[in-house]
Design an enzyme around this catalytic site. Structure first.
Site, mmCIF file in Angstrom:
data_model
loop_
_atom_site.group_PDB
_atom_site.id
_atom_site.type_symbol
_atom_site.label_atom_id
_atom_site.label_comp_id
_atom_site.label_asym_id
_atom_site.label_seq_id
_atom_site.Cartn_x
_atom_site.Cartn_y
_atom_site.Cartn_z
ATOM 1 N N GLY A 8 -51.745 -37.116 158.525
ATOM 2 C CA GLY A 8 -51.591 -36.723 157.111
ATOM 3 C C GLY A 8 -52.409 -37.618 156.194
ATOM 4 O O GLY A 8 -52.003 -37.915 155.065
ATOM 5 N N GLY A 11 -53.588 -37.230 152.184
ATOM 6 C CA GLY A 11 -52.643 -37.170 151.063
ATOM 7 C C GLY A 11 -52.707 -38.366 150.132
ATOM 8 O O GLY A 11 -53.619 -39.194 150.225
ATOM 9 N N ASP A 34 -55.871 -35.188 159.774
ATOM 10 C CA ASP A 34 -55.117 -34.332 158.851
ATOM 11 C C ASP A 34 -55.259 -32.885 159.330
ATOM 12 O O ASP A 34 -56.146 -32.561 160.130
ATOM 13 C CB ASP A 34 -55.616 -34.465 157.406
ATOM 14 C CG ASP A 34 -54.539 -34.086 156.386
ATOM 15 O OD1 ASP A 34 -54.050 -34.961 155.666
ATOM 16 O OD2 ASP A 34 -54.161 -32.888 156.326
ATOM 17 N N ARG A 36 -56.221 -30.439 157.501
ATOM 18 C CA ARG A 36 -57.462 -29.872 156.951
ATOM 19 C C ARG A 36 -58.619 -30.831 157.191
ATOM 20 O O ARG A 36 -58.420 -32.048 157.201
ATOM 21 C CB ARG A 36 -57.322 -29.680 155.430
ATOM 22 C CG ARG A 36 -56.161 -28.800 155.023
ATOM 23 C CD ARG A 36 -56.115 -28.741 153.500
ATOM 24 N NE ARG A 36 -55.934 -30.059 152.907
ATOM 25 C CZ ARG A 36 -54.807 -30.463 152.323
ATOM 26 N NH1 ARG A 36 -53.784 -29.658 152.237
ATOM 27 N NH2 ARG A 36 -54.699 -31.673 151.805
ATOM 28 N N TYR A 141 -35.720 -32.183 152.350
ATOM 29 C CA TYR A 141 -36.601 -33.355 152.527
ATOM 30 C C TYR A 141 -35.771 -34.580 152.913
ATOM 31 O O TYR A 141 -36.081 -35.295 153.867
ATOM 32 C CB TYR A 141 -37.340 -33.564 151.200
ATOM 33 C CG TYR A 141 -38.240 -34.757 151.099
ATOM 34 C CD1 TYR A 141 -39.457 -34.805 151.773
ATOM 35 C CD2 TYR A 141 -37.903 -35.836 150.266
ATOM 36 C CE1 TYR A 141 -40.305 -35.896 151.628
ATOM 37 C CE2 TYR A 141 -38.745 -36.916 150.111
ATOM 38 C CZ TYR A 141 -39.947 -36.953 150.800
ATOM 39 O OH TYR A 141 -40.790 -38.029 150.647
HETATM 40 P P1 NAD Z 1 -49.015 -35.812 150.507
HETATM 41 O O1 NAD Z 1 -48.268 -34.556 150.269
HETATM 42 O O2 NAD Z 1 -49.901 -36.342 149.449
HETATM 43 O O3 NAD Z 1 -49.872 -35.704 151.845
HETATM 44 C C1 NAD Z 1 -49.334 -35.199 153.020
HETATM 45 C C2 NAD Z 1 -50.471 -34.871 153.969
HETATM 46 O O4 NAD Z 1 -49.885 -34.302 155.139
HETATM 47 C C3 NAD Z 1 -51.455 -33.848 153.401
HETATM 48 O O5 NAD Z 1 -52.778 -34.353 153.475
HETATM 49 C C4 NAD Z 1 -51.276 -32.631 154.302
HETATM 50 O O6 NAD Z 1 -52.480 -31.924 154.542
HETATM 51 C C5 NAD Z 1 -50.749 -33.274 155.565
HETATM 52 N N1 NAD Z 1 -50.004 -32.334 156.415
HETATM 53 C C6 NAD Z 1 -49.093 -31.389 156.043
HETATM 54 N N2 NAD Z 1 -48.660 -30.707 157.113
HETATM 55 C C7 NAD Z 1 -49.292 -31.232 158.190
HETATM 56 C C8 NAD Z 1 -49.278 -30.946 159.579
HETATM 57 N N3 NAD Z 1 -48.516 -29.965 160.080
HETATM 58 N N4 NAD Z 1 -50.052 -31.692 160.404
HETATM 59 C C9 NAD Z 1 -50.849 -32.679 159.911
HETATM 60 N N5 NAD Z 1 -50.920 -32.982 158.602
HETATM 61 C C10 NAD Z 1 -50.152 -32.262 157.757
HETATM 62 O O7 NAD Z 1 -47.921 -36.922 150.926
HETATM 63 P P2 NAD Z 1 -47.960 -38.501 150.668
HETATM 64 O O8 NAD Z 1 -47.483 -38.738 149.286
HETATM 65 O O9 NAD Z 1 -49.242 -39.071 151.100
HETATM 66 O O10 NAD Z 1 -46.765 -38.947 151.618
HETATM 67 C C11 NAD Z 1 -46.970 -39.276 152.976
HETATM 68 C C12 NAD Z 1 -45.609 -39.568 153.588
HETATM 69 O O11 NAD Z 1 -44.949 -40.583 152.812
HETATM 70 C C13 NAD Z 1 -44.669 -38.345 153.604
HETATM 71 O O12 NAD Z 1 -43.878 -38.406 154.766
HETATM 72 C C14 NAD Z 1 -43.792 -38.596 152.400
HETATM 73 O O13 NAD Z 1 -42.520 -38.018 152.556
HETATM 74 C C15 NAD Z 1 -43.681 -40.102 152.391
HETATM 75 N N6 NAD Z 1 -43.334 -40.606 151.066
HETATM 76 C C16 NAD Z 1 -44.197 -40.461 150.013
HETATM 77 C C17 NAD Z 1 -43.821 -40.921 148.757
HETATM 78 C C18 NAD Z 1 -44.729 -40.785 147.576
HETATM 79 O O14 NAD Z 1 -44.303 -41.095 146.451
HETATM 80 N N7 NAD Z 1 -45.984 -40.367 147.754
HETATM 81 C C19 NAD Z 1 -42.552 -41.518 148.579
HETATM 82 C C20 NAD Z 1 -41.697 -41.605 149.674
HETATM 83 C C21 NAD Z 1 -42.107 -41.181 150.924
HETATM 84 N N1 SER Z 2 -42.258 -39.234 145.854
HETATM 85 C C1 SER Z 2 -41.404 -38.528 146.770
HETATM 86 C C2 SER Z 2 -40.945 -37.250 146.183
HETATM 87 O O1 SER Z 2 -40.736 -37.224 144.997
HETATM 88 C C3 SER Z 2 -40.209 -39.379 147.122
HETATM 89 O O2 SER Z 2 -40.027 -39.372 148.472
HETATM 90 O O3 SER Z 2 -40.765 -36.293 146.888
#
Ligand code: NAD
Ligand code: SER
Length: 318
Positions: A8, A11, A34, A36, A141
């Site tokens: 991933g 992201g 990823d 994509r 989630y």
């Molecule tokens: P994001 O949504 O920005 O990116 C997620 C990435 O996962 C995307 O690039 C997407 O293409 C990829 N993806 C989706 N389905 C997929 C699949 N089947 N196979 C491979 N890749 C796939 O998410 P993020 O903000 O970068 O978060 C990454 C992780 O951190 C997630 O597990 C999220 O729950 C966790 N997280 C994020 C935050 C935040 O504030 N950003 C907070 C808490 C936890």
């Molecule tokens: N930033 C994330 C969300 O809002 C928290 O896990 O989904």
């Protein structure tokens, strides 16, 4: 960590974590993946492969051929997006993550899982939420995050997999826009401040959630994965946070840099209900004690840097 596979990676987190790891460990030692195809620094700055994390065979083959010792598993759907497609959220966040964990077991790698403040629910103590407490989340989630926290602990106890996790708060950054979460307002507000001098928030005033600047989140991932395992009492997953803020607090910090900045409200019931089910503030003492967690940015320093960086890109998202 010596050779790392990141899932991933296109992201909000991965697009900054991969370049950070490549600077620390060497570009050729970090394989970004990823769903994509990627462009820009992710694909050009080192190895990249397309990978759907639900495809266990392809996943195992990539990890084996890369001779990885660590999988950092970021692929997933965020909270608000998950509520709009529950089946997909379960499939990617739970089935895909269970597949990733099984790959780590088969290939003998360490495993990082990003949990979230979403692993808590309305019955959890809201203020200074303890490391160990009630976890009855009310989003798909959050349900998935609790399931994976438990599964990661199980794989450590049962199979000896070196699983480690962080309960990330909302992450604030200026490289890649957030992917459909509840804390996204805390990123959008900075872009709109630079572009228009005002922002309409979908989260109501007085709604406090934990937040952290991306630079501190990247340091936390590396700090935890490099921590001496003998010091880790907990594993999946550590509470971490740098600030507990509501929209008014962020608006006021922006107003000190952009005089005249204003905030208005048009509350989204879905995301507001999610926000109200999460803690106001986390107790991060276990992370401080067990692996020296120490974020560098507070609201003021983060706000100045966010506004500077976004202004230098003319208010555009990368
Ligand atoms: P994001 O949504 O920005 O990116 C997620 C990435 O996962 C995307 O690039 C997407 O293409 C990829 N993806 C989706 N389905 C997929 C699949 N089947 N196979 C491979 N890749 C796939 O998410 P993020 O903000 O970068 O978060 C990454 C992780 O951190 C997630 O597990 C999220 O729950 C966790 N997280 C994020 C935050 C935040 O504030 N950003 C907070 C808490 C936890
Ligand atoms: N930033 C994330 C969300 O809002 C928290 O896990 O989904």
């Amino acid at each position: 960590m010596k050779r790392v596979v990141v899932t991933g990676s296109g992201g909000q987190i991965g697009s900054e974590l991969v370049p950070h790891l490549r600077r620390l460990y060497g570009a050729e030692r970090v394989l970004a993946t990823d769903l994509r195809p990627a462009s820009g620094p992710l694909a050009e700055g080192g190895p990249f492969a397309c990978l759907d994390v639900r495809d266990g065979e392809a996943f195992s083959a990539l990890v084996r051929h890369f001779r990885a010792d660590t999988v950092l598993h970021l692929a997933g759907l965020l909270s608000a997006r998950g509520e709009k497609d529950v089946a997909l959220a379960w499939d990617v966040n739970v089935n895909g993550s269970a597949t990733a964990l099984e790959v780590a077991r088969q290939e003998g790698t360490a495993f990082f899982f990003p949990s979230s403040i979403a692993a808590f629910g309305p019955s959890t103590p809201k203020k200074e939420t303890p490391q160990e407490t009630l976890q009855r989340p009310t989003t798909i989630y959050g349900v998935g995050k609790v399931a994976l926290e438990l599964l990661c602990d199980y794989y450590h106890l049962k199979f000896g997999v070196d699983t480690r996790g962080l309960r990330f708060p909302g992450l604030i950054s200026h490289e890649t826009q957030p992917g459909g979460g509840t804390t996204d307002y805390a990123v959008h507000i900075y872009y709109e401040a630079v572009r228009k001098g005002n922002y309409t928030s979908f989260i109501a005033p007085g709604t406090f959630m934990d937040m952290m600047y991306m630079a501190d989140a990247l340091d936390a991932v590396v700090g935890l994965m490099e921590a001496d395992p003998a010091r880790l009492v907990h594993r999946n997953a550590f509470n971490i946070s740098a600030m507990s803020v509501d929209p008014e607090a962020i608006a006021s910090a922006i107003g000190k840099v952009i005089p005249g900045f204003t905030i208005a409200y048009d509350v989204d019931p879905l995301r507001q209900a999610i926000a109200e089910s999460w803690p106001d503030s986390l107790d991060c003492s276990a992370a401080r004690k067990e692996w020296d967690f120490a974020p560098r940015y507070d609201l003021e320093t983060m706000t100045r840097e966010m506004l500077d960086r976004i202004a230098s890109k003319g208010g555009r998202a990368a």
